[in-house]
Design an enzyme around this catalytic site. Structure first.
Site, PDB file in Angstrom:
ATOM      1  N   HIS A   1       0.845  -1.206   0.000  1.00 24.39           N
ATOM      2  CA  HIS A   1       0.000   0.000   0.000  1.00 24.39           C
ATOM      3  C   HIS A   1       0.871   1.243   0.000  1.00 24.39           C
ATOM      4  O   HIS A   1       1.708   1.430   0.874  1.00 24.39           O
ATOM      5  CB  HIS A   1      -0.985   0.034   1.165  1.00 24.39           C
ATOM      6  CG  HIS A   1      -0.446  -0.492   2.465  1.00 24.39           C
ATOM      7  ND1 HIS A   1       0.243   0.289   3.345  1.00 24.39           N
ATOM      8  CD2 HIS A   1      -0.495  -1.733   3.011  1.00 24.39           C
ATOM      9  CE1 HIS A   1       0.585  -0.438   4.392  1.00 24.39           C
ATOM     10  NE2 HIS A   1       0.168  -1.681   4.225  1.00 24.39           N
TER      11      HIS A   1
ATOM     12  N   ARG B   1      -1.527   9.327  -4.919  1.00 24.10           N
ATOM     13  CA  ARG B   1      -2.077  10.698  -4.880  1.00 24.10           C
ATOM     14  C   ARG B   1      -2.603  11.202  -6.221  1.00 24.10           C
ATOM     15  O   ARG B   1      -2.914  12.388  -6.347  1.00 24.10           O
ATOM     16  CB  ARG B   1      -1.025  11.679  -4.329  1.00 24.10           C
ATOM     17  CG  ARG B   1      -0.313  11.208  -3.069  1.00 24.10           C
ATOM     18  CD  ARG B   1      -1.202  11.167  -1.853  1.00 24.10           C
ATOM     19  NE  ARG B   1      -1.556  12.480  -1.373  1.00 24.10           N
ATOM     20  CZ  ARG B   1      -2.677  12.750  -0.720  1.00 24.10           C
ATOM     21  NH1 ARG B   1      -3.562  11.798  -0.488  1.00 24.10           N
ATOM     22  NH2 ARG B   1      -2.938  13.949  -0.308  1.00 24.10           N
TER      23      ARG B   1
ATOM     24  N   HIS C   1      -7.080  -0.420   8.610  1.00 24.70           N
ATOM     25  CA  HIS C   1      -6.196   0.430   9.421  1.00 24.70           C
ATOM     26  C   HIS C   1      -6.788   0.346  10.825  1.00 24.70           C
ATOM     27  O   HIS C   1      -7.732   1.059  11.141  1.00 24.70           O
ATOM     28  CB  HIS C   1      -6.242   1.857   8.869  1.00 24.70           C
ATOM     29  CG  HIS C   1      -5.476   2.854   9.694  1.00 24.70           C
ATOM     30  ND1 HIS C   1      -4.238   2.600  10.216  1.00 24.70           N
ATOM     31  CD2 HIS C   1      -5.779   4.125  10.079  1.00 24.70           C
ATOM     32  CE1 HIS C   1      -3.813   3.664  10.889  1.00 24.70           C
ATOM     33  NE2 HIS C   1      -4.741   4.593  10.827  1.00 24.70           N
TER      34      HIS C   1
ATOM     35  N   ASP D   1       4.701   2.130   3.453  1.00 24.14           N
ATOM     36  CA  ASP D   1       3.527   2.976   3.703  1.00 24.14           C
ATOM     37  C   ASP D   1       3.755   4.401   3.176  1.00 24.14           C
ATOM     38  O   ASP D   1       3.478   5.383   3.857  1.00 24.14           O
ATOM     39  CB  ASP D   1       3.164   2.989   5.191  1.00 24.14           C
ATOM     40  CG  ASP D   1       1.710   3.415   5.396  1.00 24.14           C
ATOM     41  OD1 ASP D   1       0.851   2.970   4.620  1.00 24.14           O
ATOM     42  OD2 ASP D   1       1.437   4.198   6.321  1.00 24.14           O
TER      43      ASP D   1
END
Lengths: 335, 426
Positions: B60, B64, B179, B305
């Site tokens: 992951h 953007r 998450h 991440d």
């Protein structure tokens, strides 16, 4: 008018005052001595000194404040500085400018000392990386309020002669209190025993590691206390479930006449204010013989004079190079 | 038929537990032979003193694009990924618009094809707009190429929604990446709740906020027989609970962010927003537990991440900046620093966490391996190369890293996708 009073001892090297955590006991003593000297000069009629003549002090208050701002303004004026006030309401901040840009703009107008209050912990620290000016922390978030800590200590010292060996109880919202942290650092460095007291929800984790003891009931700390500092409680904390009601809070933590009676005869009652009468302390205590609240306000002025004086002159002796964290246009690229 | 021979490298293929010096022959973009190869190839690259392994897989990363091109674009993210040794990255869906529909997922794939760097796989949103309220079109997202579902850094607060998502996603054999965080306990938090948050006067995020949701997610897996992948676990009790869920053979996997192994909450003392990450830097006892979790395979994978943010978003008061740091270009040396140098993991163990581990989480059999006949996505690592991390040289558009100035060793030397050299270090 003296330019620099000869009685003000040299040797201060810090251009910024960001917190009491970073100061040594000797440095705290240096500020207290300087403040006391300003106070002495004031009582013999030297009400306006010239140590900051020609200097402009910026009051950058990104969070509302009345008394701290007034105190700093007055302190600057008593040193013959000019002052310029900036507050966030109705300013360019509301037009989207960052507080760093605001500070850089004010610095560009020739302001070498900035008194900064901000709702974010660490914000004054951040500013020192972006401007050359001396930064005096006038309260940052829930971190520190060093001049408040110093004026509390000065007031205690004036009444008791020394700080070492005293037991000082800080009461109330320790979790959210910048005053509490500055008091804890300053008092423990000078050898006081500090007890923090408040509802368990408002005592932050690991607070003991800052060198303090914890009590959950004021009545359990009352008899040991030489000084009791009643921190302001904010009613809006109730909505976040930190305590059930103001009524319940006052029941356990309000300093009232009967609690004063159970305390030592010479106990000192302090409050950083603004006070909620009937919540942190009752009117009879606030206005009573053990209260030194107005002494705190008076001393605040001399502490702030000392901090402005010391930091400005330290900065002038060792001008710092602006670190290139966010360069806009450098001289080289203009060629 | 074109052939390429990678000669005399230390070949590490965790999927087949292979670790020996030898050659890899690539024919027409596929892996043809591994071991001692006698074939004369069209071209040969000497890989002595290098490690030859499957291309790294990022589970992951924030790409953007679309919507936040000031932070990163598909071109810059994939260039950064290649330079970091990645041949495949899965992209967070928290773009603008959110990847909560098939067209958005296909756009991610289209942009990656235009960029022509590494592979990019979309992660589809679990809920519409990542808002946590209504399920996104999971089936169509899967058809559009989504390899898993996640609401990125927005923790799914409703157990009901996550339950239905787990049940529904089972039909498409896709895991849900969560998450794990109870948002009511972390509201306005900027760092780990502990001694340093008290000292610094910064709002804390207690370890319990994560552990509550790790426990909840595991319970929902038990209820639904779905598959949860817990992203960036960071606490001792999280590791403990995942360990016991694995003993119970539940469909639970987990990864850890490399930076959570290298820094602790102590770092926040500078109030530098580059230390503001989610989950936050914890205290050292948590770090030790995470390392132990990697060693005993409780934690399946390591992630960077990657969370790029333009400087105007990060150079601010710490409570106003977004969480996250860029990581694609520093994952490899930081992994060596955190895990190889102290002797916590062997090279094959580390490579597994970066290749076959992530591949298995995504249910892939033909990536993250050097098996014969699979696409030749290969990373050649120079494990001894010494360099200093300099954000000004990043291919990523963003510079938000707390590791600037660190002297590190190890980097990607050569990166191949489909047998084609897409990146070669200077």
């Amino acid at each position: 008018m003296n330019t620099v009073p000869p009685t003000i001892a040299p040797g201060w090297t810090r251009p910024h005052l960001l917190g009491l955590e970073e100061l040594s006991a000797a440095e705290i003593g240096h500020i207290l001595d300087t403040a006391l000297e300003f106070k002495r000069l004031h009582t013999i009629g030297e009400t306006k000194l010239a140590t900051l003549k020609g200097v402009t002090v910026g009051n950058l208050f990104f969070e509302p404040s009345t008394r701290t701002k007034t105190s700093f303004s007055l302190a600057a004026k008593r040193l013959s500085a000019d002052t310029v006030d900036f507050s966030s309401a109705g300013s360019s901040l509301s037009k989207g400018e960052t507080f760093i840009d605001t500070a850089r703009n004010i610095e560009a107008m020739g302001v070498p000392v900035m008194v900064v209050r901000h709702s974010t912990s660490g914000a004054p620290y951040l500013l020192t990386k972006h401007v050359n000016a001396s930064i005096i922390n006038a309260g940052d978030g829930t971190h520190e309020h060093p001049t408040q800590g110093l004026l509390d200590i000065l007031t205690i010292k004036e009444h008791r002669g020394t700080i070492a060996g005293l037991t000082v109880v800080l009461v109330g919202d320790i979790l959210h209190s910048r005053v509490a942290r500055s008091n804890i650092w300053g008092l423990t460095k000078l050898g006081a025993r500090v007890i923090v007291c408040g509802p368990a929800t408002l005592i932050p984790p690991y607070i003991e590691r800052l060198g303090v003891e914890v009590r959950y009931r004021l009545d359990d700390a009352l008899e040991e206390a030489d000084c009791i500092n009643l921190l302001r409680i904010q009613a809006e904390r109730q909505r976040s479930a930190f305590f059930p009601s103001i009524y319940e809070y006052a029941h356990f933590y309000a300093m009232n006449g009967s609690r004063v009676k159970r305390a030592k005869d010479d106990v000192l009652i302090l409050a950083p204010g603004p006070i909620n009468r009937g919540v942190e302390l009752t009117p009879d205590v606030a206005d009573g013989s053990r209260s030194v609240i107005l002494d705190q306000v008076t001393n605040g002025l001399f502490i702030r004079m000392a901090c402005l004086h010391l930091c400005y002159h330290a900065r002038n002796q060792a001008p710092m190079v602006r670190p290139g964290i966010s360069p806009i246009v450098t001289g080289a690229s203009l060629r | 038929m074109s052939t390429l021979l990678l000669k005399q490298g230390r070949i590490i293929d965790p999927a087949s537990a292979y670790d020996a010096v030898g050659d890899v022959l690539i024919r027409d973009g596929l892996i043809a032979e591994v071991g001692t190869v006698s074939t004369i190839a069209d071209s040969t690259i000497d890989c002595s003193r290098m490690i030859v392994c499957p291309g790294l897989i990022e589970l992951h990363a924030g790409v953007r694009d679309p919507g936040f091109e000031e932070d990163e674009t598909t071109v810059s993210a994939t260039a950064a990924a290649l330079a970091g040794g990645f041949t495949s990255i899965a992209a967070y869906p928290d773009t603008q618009p959110v990847v909560d529909n098939r067209a958005a997922a296909e756009y991610v794939i289209l942009q990656a094809a235009r960029a022509g760097n590494c592979r990019v796989f979309p992660l589809g949103a679990v809920t519409r707009d990542n808002a946590g309220a209504e399920l996104a079109d999971l089936g169509q997202l899967a058809d559009g190429g989504a390899v898993a579902f996640t609401d990125a850094k927005h923790p799914i607060q409703s157990a009901e929604i996550l339950r239905r998502a787990l049940e529904y996603a089972r039909m498409f054999e896709r895991p849900i990446f969560t998450h794990p965080q109870d948002a009511t306990l972390t509201a306005n938090g900027v760092m780990h709740e502990g001694y340093y948050s008290t000292r610094l006067g910064l709002r804390g995020m207690p370890a319990a906020a994560e552990e509550i949701m790790v426990s909840r997610d595991i319970a929902l897996v038990e209820l639904t027989r779905g598959r949860v992948h817990l992203m960036c676990v960071s606490t001792r009790n999280s590791v403990e609970r995942i360990r016991s869920a694995k003993e119970d053979q539940l469909g639970v996997t987990a990864d850890v962010a490399i930076h959570n192994l290298l820094l602790t909450d102590e770092a926040l003392q500078t109030y530098d927003s580059n230390y503001k990450v989610d989950p936050p830097f914890r205290s050292s006892e948590h770090v030790q537990a995470l390392v132990e979790g990697l060693r005993d395979d409780t934690i399946d994978a390591i992630t960077s991440d990657h969370q790029p943010y333009a400087s105007e978003k990060k150079d601010r008061e710490i409570d106003q900046v977004p969480f996250g740091i860029v990581g694609l270009e520093t994952l490899l040396p930081l992994s060596i620093r955190a895990l190889i140098e102290p002797g916590h993991l062997t090279w094959p163990q580390l490579i597994a966490k970066l290749t076959w581990g992530p591949a298995q989480i995504l249910g892939w059999q033909n990536r993250g391996t050097l098996a014969k006949g699979t696409p030749a996505d290969i990373t050649v690592i120079d494990p001894e190369y010494r360099w200093t991390i300099d954000p000004a040289r990043f291919r990523s558009l963003s510079r938000n890293t707390p590791f600037a100035g660190w002297d590190v060793r190890g980097r990607a030397h050569l990166v191949l996708v489909d047998g084609e050299v897409r990146y070669a270090a200077e």
